[in-house]
Design an enzyme around this catalytic site. Structure first.
Site, PDB file in Angstrom:
ATOM      1  CB  ALA A  20      -5.409  -4.914  11.891  1.00 36.47           C
ATOM      2  CB  VAL A  21      -6.138  -8.895   8.782  1.00 34.27           C
ATOM      3  CG1 VAL A  21      -7.325  -8.008   8.471  1.00 34.27           C
ATOM      4  CG2 VAL A  21      -5.996  -9.931   7.695  1.00 34.27           C
ATOM      5  N   GLY A  23      -2.865  -4.345   7.102  1.00 34.72           N
ATOM      6  CA  GLY A  23      -1.545  -3.721   7.184  1.00 34.72           C
ATOM      7  C   GLY A  23      -0.434  -4.752   7.228  1.00 34.72           C
ATOM      8  CE  LYS A 191     -11.251  -1.026  -2.574  1.00 35.49           C
ATOM      9  NZ  LYS A 191     -11.918  -0.995  -1.334  1.00 35.49           N
ATOM     10  CG  ASN A 195     -15.490  -1.136  -2.623  1.00 34.81           C
ATOM     11  OD1 ASN A 195     -14.573  -1.455  -3.369  1.00 34.81           O
ATOM     12  ND2 ASN A 195     -15.364  -1.155  -1.317  1.00 34.81           N
TER      13      ASN A 195
END
Ligand code: NAP
Length: 518
Positions: A20-21, A23, A191, A195
């Site tokens: 998908a976007v 990867g 991470k 966020n």
């Protein structure tokens, strides 16, 4: 439908499954940097699309089956998983692990909760495999052109993985925005906090926008110009920059300011909430992040908002602010101060996580790898790195000489902004909560003493005294005498709490509280 012939040999430096976007962009970034990249996706169509559209960008080795994908990787194999978070990630990890050999490395670059990463790492370690949970920030654009990468997992796996990640990561002053964060779930933990800080940054920027819009009656484009100016000073950052761009953007359908045609309900995918939940578990006050997360929840509380508007309509309107320039200058300083507190709290959470899970996290290095590639990239992160370089054991970021000076400089303006917002009915939760934290953390004495006395009254939770050692309890329902609770057994007088029976005490507390509430 094209099928891919199995690779004749194990030639790929690294593999990515999940096209998908995120990867596909990560795979393209690796290929563009000269690595031979094996690619795979559950449904082959996505792999075909990558080959059709981007196959010429580098040396890709596409596979239709997971077995062919694994067979195409050089040993020790490195396979990145970039699929939907949660159960799909577990399923793909299991499938990969069954095909891999001892010493091979599985890397999850998705947004996993650090506790899942710890669980997966422990399970794969049992099987002789390395598991690396790597936080990747920067969205689609970052994945393609250089993200900030926060890999955890075993240190030795970084020897194999690190050079590749450091090459594809964003670079700042010639340094890669990637380093080994710490063991098992440390990368995903950091991470998550990143966020959370991002949530706080975005919310406090929005509060400044709201005050300029509703208190000063400025247009979105005018406010965009202000943010553009701010982006040239201490506040210089990606989020301030995109805020200016967004505010100046006109809706193509209506010609209205774009921000005015967007429904005022902010969504969230969960990392902010994870950061707050984890902070609650660790007992770390991340009030800036928490208020930012709740502000999104308030925006989405549609029935409550409708009901409140019907009976408690806001009287807020453009105020007659005598010195508009001063007000905007105040907002700039308040924004900087609130941001400093949010970061200070975020770094406290990382330090607490490191202590809890025995991770050797270099806090200064975390600020260093956030300077480019990620969403919170900002000029002032250099200052955080410098602060931890001066004192790696700094107990509080705000205690560093530079930040002490900066926050002190901003305090009067920050108070004026919070006071104005409260007096005129503008919500400013992050401005206010961070100021309140600032005032609490530097207070000589907090009202927690009274809270502790109340706890002792209804739950026999005991207390400590300012003038002597020991743990005490007052016999509130009897003669109100004070008894010491931490003496050796036998010397404790009647009515004493069995301190060893913590659970019992907890139960009493719950009973006491529910009784009290009832
Ligand atoms: P996504 O929409 O989260 O997931 C789609 C991908 O997951 C597809 O390749 C899909 O394969 C695969 N997939 C779903 N269920 C599967 C299963 N049961 N077995 C095997 N494959 C399965 O993709 P994304 O937006 O590229 O994000 C990937 C990861 O990166 C996520 O963990 C996300 O949280 C994280 N992330 C995203 C961003 C962002 O800006 N989008 C930023 C940072 C991190 P099919 O094509 O076969 O359906």
């Amino acid at each position: 439908m094209a099928t891919f012939a199995p690779s004749p040999a194990a030639v790929a430096d690294i593999g990515v499954t999940g096209m998908a976007v995120m990867g596909s962009n990560l795979a393209r970034n690796l290929a563009r940097n000269g690595f031979t990249v094996a690619i795979h996706n559950r449904s082959v169509g996505r792999t075909e699309a990558v080959m059709d559209e981007h196959g010429s960008e580098g040396d890709f080795r596409p596979s239709e089956s997971m077995a062919d994908f694994v067979a195409s990787l050089k040993s020790p194999r490195v396979a990145i998983v970039m699929v939907k978070a949660g159960a799909p990630t577990d399923a793909v990890i299991d499938e990969l692990a069954d095909l891999m050999d001892e010493g091979d490395i599985i890397v999850d670059c998705g947004n996993a909760l650090y506790t899942d990463t710890r669980r997966r790492e422990a399970a794969l370690r049992e099987r002789g495999l390395h598991f690396v949970g790597a936080g990747v920030s920067g969205g689609e654009e970052g994945a393609l052109n250089g993200p900030s990468i926060m890999p955890g997992g075993p240190k030795e796996s970084y020897d194999r993985l690190g050079p590749m990640f450091e090459k594809i990561a964003a670079q700042y002053d010639g340094e890669p925005c990637c380093t080994h964060v710490g063991e098992d779930g440390a990368g995903h933990f950091v991470k998550m906090v990143h966020n959370g800080i991002e949530y706080a940054d975005m919310q406090v920027i929005s509060e400044a926008y709201d005050l300029m819009s509703r208190a000063l009656g400025m247009s979105a484009a005018e406010i965009g110009d202000v943010f553009d100016t701010w982006n040239k000073g201490d506040l210089e950052s990606f989020l301030i920059e995109i805020t200016a761009t967004v505010l100046r953007h006109e809706d193509q359908r209506t010609g209205k300011p774009f921000v005015d045609v967007i429904l005022d309900r902010a969504a969230q995918k969960g990392t902010g909430a994870w950061a707050v939940q984890t902070a609650l578990d660790l007992g770390v006050p991340v009030t800036g992040i928490a208020e930012a997360t709740f502000a999104r929840s308030v925006s989405g509380s549609v029935p409550q908002r409708e009901a409140a508007r019907a009976v408690l309509p806001a009287q807020v309107e453009a105020q007659d602010v005598p010195d508009r320039e001063q007000f905007i200058a105040d907002l700039q300083q308040a924004l900087y101060a609130a941001k400093l507190v949010s970061y200070s709290q975020g770094f406290d959470e990382i330090a607490a996580g490191a202590a809890q899970f025995d991770w050797d996290i270099d806090l200064g290095a975390m600020a260093r790898i956030w300077r480019a590639g990620c969403i919170i990239r900002a000029k002032f992160l250099d200052r955080i790195t410098e602060a931890y370089r001066r004192d790696p054991k700094l107990p509080l970021l705000l205690a560093d000489e530079y930040f002490t000076q900066e926050i002190t400089r901003c305090v009067p303006a920050w108070r004026r902004v919070v006071a104005f917002a409260a007096a005129h009915g503008f919500p400013a939760p992050v401005f206010a909560a961070t100021l309140s934290y600032y005032d609490a953390v530097r207070s000589e004495r907090l009202p927690a003493a009274l809270v502790q006395a109340q706890r002792d009254y209804f739950g026999a939770h005991t207390y400590q005294r300012v003038d002597t050692e020991g743990t005490y309890h007052v016999e509130w329902s009897a003669d109100r005498s004070e008894t010491r609770q931490d003496q050796p057994e036998g010397s404790v007088t009647h009515g004493a709490v069995d301190r060893a029976a913590g659970e019992q005490s907890q139960r009493r507390s719950t009973e006491g509280e529910s009784h009290h509430q009832g």
